[in-house]
Design an enzyme around this catalytic site. Sequence first.
Site, PDB file in Angstrom:
ATOM      1  N   ASP A 186      22.135  35.855  43.664  1.00  0.00           N
ATOM      2  CA  ASP A 186      23.125  35.004  44.316  1.00  0.00           C
ATOM      3  C   ASP A 186      23.280  35.340  45.797  1.00  0.00           C
ATOM      4  O   ASP A 186      23.566  34.466  46.613  1.00  0.00           O
ATOM      5  CB  ASP A 186      24.484  35.148  43.616  1.00  0.00           C
ATOM      6  CG  ASP A 186      24.536  34.365  42.308  1.00  0.00           C
ATOM      7  OD1 ASP A 186      23.689  33.482  42.100  1.00  0.00           O
ATOM      8  OD2 ASP A 186      25.424  34.645  41.482  1.00  0.00           O
ATOM      9  N   GLY A 187      23.078  36.610  46.159  1.00  0.00           N
ATOM     10  CA  GLY A 187      23.162  36.991  47.568  1.00  0.00           C
ATOM     11  C   GLY A 187      22.138  36.266  48.415  1.00  0.00           C
ATOM     12  O   GLY A 187      22.401  35.908  49.571  1.00  0.00           O
ATOM     13  N   ASP A 239      44.209  47.281  48.979  1.00  0.00           N
ATOM     14  CA  ASP A 239      42.840  47.496  49.458  1.00  0.00           C
ATOM     15  C   ASP A 239      42.316  46.318  50.269  1.00  0.00           C
ATOM     16  O   ASP A 239      41.305  46.432  50.954  1.00  0.00           O
ATOM     17  CB  ASP A 239      41.906  47.749  48.274  1.00  0.00           C
ATOM     18  CG  ASP A 239      42.088  49.134  47.671  1.00  0.00           C
ATOM     19  OD1 ASP A 239      42.909  49.904  48.196  1.00  0.00           O
ATOM     20  OD2 ASP A 239      41.409  49.440  46.676  1.00  0.00           O
ATOM     21  N   TYR A 294      33.509  38.202  43.672  1.00  0.00           N
ATOM     22  CA  TYR A 294      34.413  39.327  43.914  1.00  0.00           C
ATOM     23  C   TYR A 294      35.824  39.018  43.401  1.00  0.00           C
ATOM     24  O   TYR A 294      36.500  39.874  42.822  1.00  0.00           O
ATOM     25  CB  TYR A 294      34.427  39.624  45.413  1.00  0.00           C
ATOM     26  CG  TYR A 294      35.065  40.931  45.824  1.00  0.00           C
ATOM     27  CD1 TYR A 294      35.543  41.854  44.895  1.00  0.00           C
ATOM     28  CD2 TYR A 294      35.183  41.249  47.177  1.00  0.00           C
ATOM     29  CE1 TYR A 294      36.122  43.041  45.300  1.00  0.00           C
ATOM     30  CE2 TYR A 294      35.754  42.434  47.600  1.00  0.00           C
ATOM     31  CZ  TYR A 294      36.228  43.328  46.654  1.00  0.00           C
ATOM     32  OH  TYR A 294      36.803  44.496  47.063  1.00  0.00           O
ATOM     33  N   SER A 336      36.120  39.766  39.770  1.00  0.00           N
ATOM     34  CA  SER A 336      36.153  41.207  39.526  1.00  0.00           C
ATOM     35  C   SER A 336      37.513  41.807  39.880  1.00  0.00           C
ATOM     36  O   SER A 336      37.930  42.815  39.309  1.00  0.00           O
ATOM     37  CB  SER A 336      35.062  41.912  40.335  1.00  0.00           C
ATOM     38  OG  SER A 336      33.780  41.470  39.940  1.00  0.00           O
TER      39      SER A 336
END
Length: 270
Positions: A53-54, A156, A169, A172
């Site tokens: 996917d990147g 974060d 992301y 996740s």
Amino acid sequence: MPNAVIYASRVGVPALTEQVIGQLKSLGCDCRVFEDKPEVFENADFAVTLGGDGTILRCAALASHYDVPILGINHGRLGFMAELEAHETRLLERAVNGDYKLDVRMMLDVAVMRDGEPCYNDTALNDAVVSGGQTSRVVELMILAQNEPLTSFLGDGVIVSTPTGSTAYAYSAGGAVIEPHIENIAITPICPHNMRSRQLILSGGSDVQVTPLHNKGHSAFLTVDGRGGVSLNIGEYVEIVRSKRVCKLIRVKDRNFYQIISEKLGGREL
């Protein structure tokens, strides 16, 4: 004669690349391999990505500028956006013959603003992330929508994503899986240090601003679709809006998003 751009991941796919080029040429397709020259997309009919996917994300940033659709061949792990697996290259014939559907995905324009003017611009298919960077420091962030304060928290970082990015992301980090054709913007805190911060779903036309408060002199960093990292200086903020550009993914198989979810995330709780 159709023109195709071959966009391969940086490592691990030379044999597959040669195989795909050979198949496309045998089908009467003119092929050019992308080698850091964006102008190869200018006259292309479609692009073929080889990798995960990147690889599609990197290609989308260029292909969307020239309105070139992408056919992804997965050579990574999940390959959520890829249409084909490496053993299915026989289906390239459908792309060459124009026998496919287009899956159109919204993108985001991302800008770092300084004194009211952009000093950095990028376009995201998945997400823009503001975080403490590689130092793993917590950051305090203020989020605005339509110039109105929405929330603030210490944590974060934050992920601002498209529906396409909801399975990356943001997923996740505890975010919801969003059907990709529902045009909206998701704001997902990363490990917030309070119990009130939850994912927020805004309309696709929202103007989102992320402002680091730079407490104790700690820097914040912006990454767009996982590319690089831009340090945010005091007084700078990130502005994120729906882009006029879109990513067009070629679909040659008869399957829908829900089948892909089951296939790629099967056995995992959503």
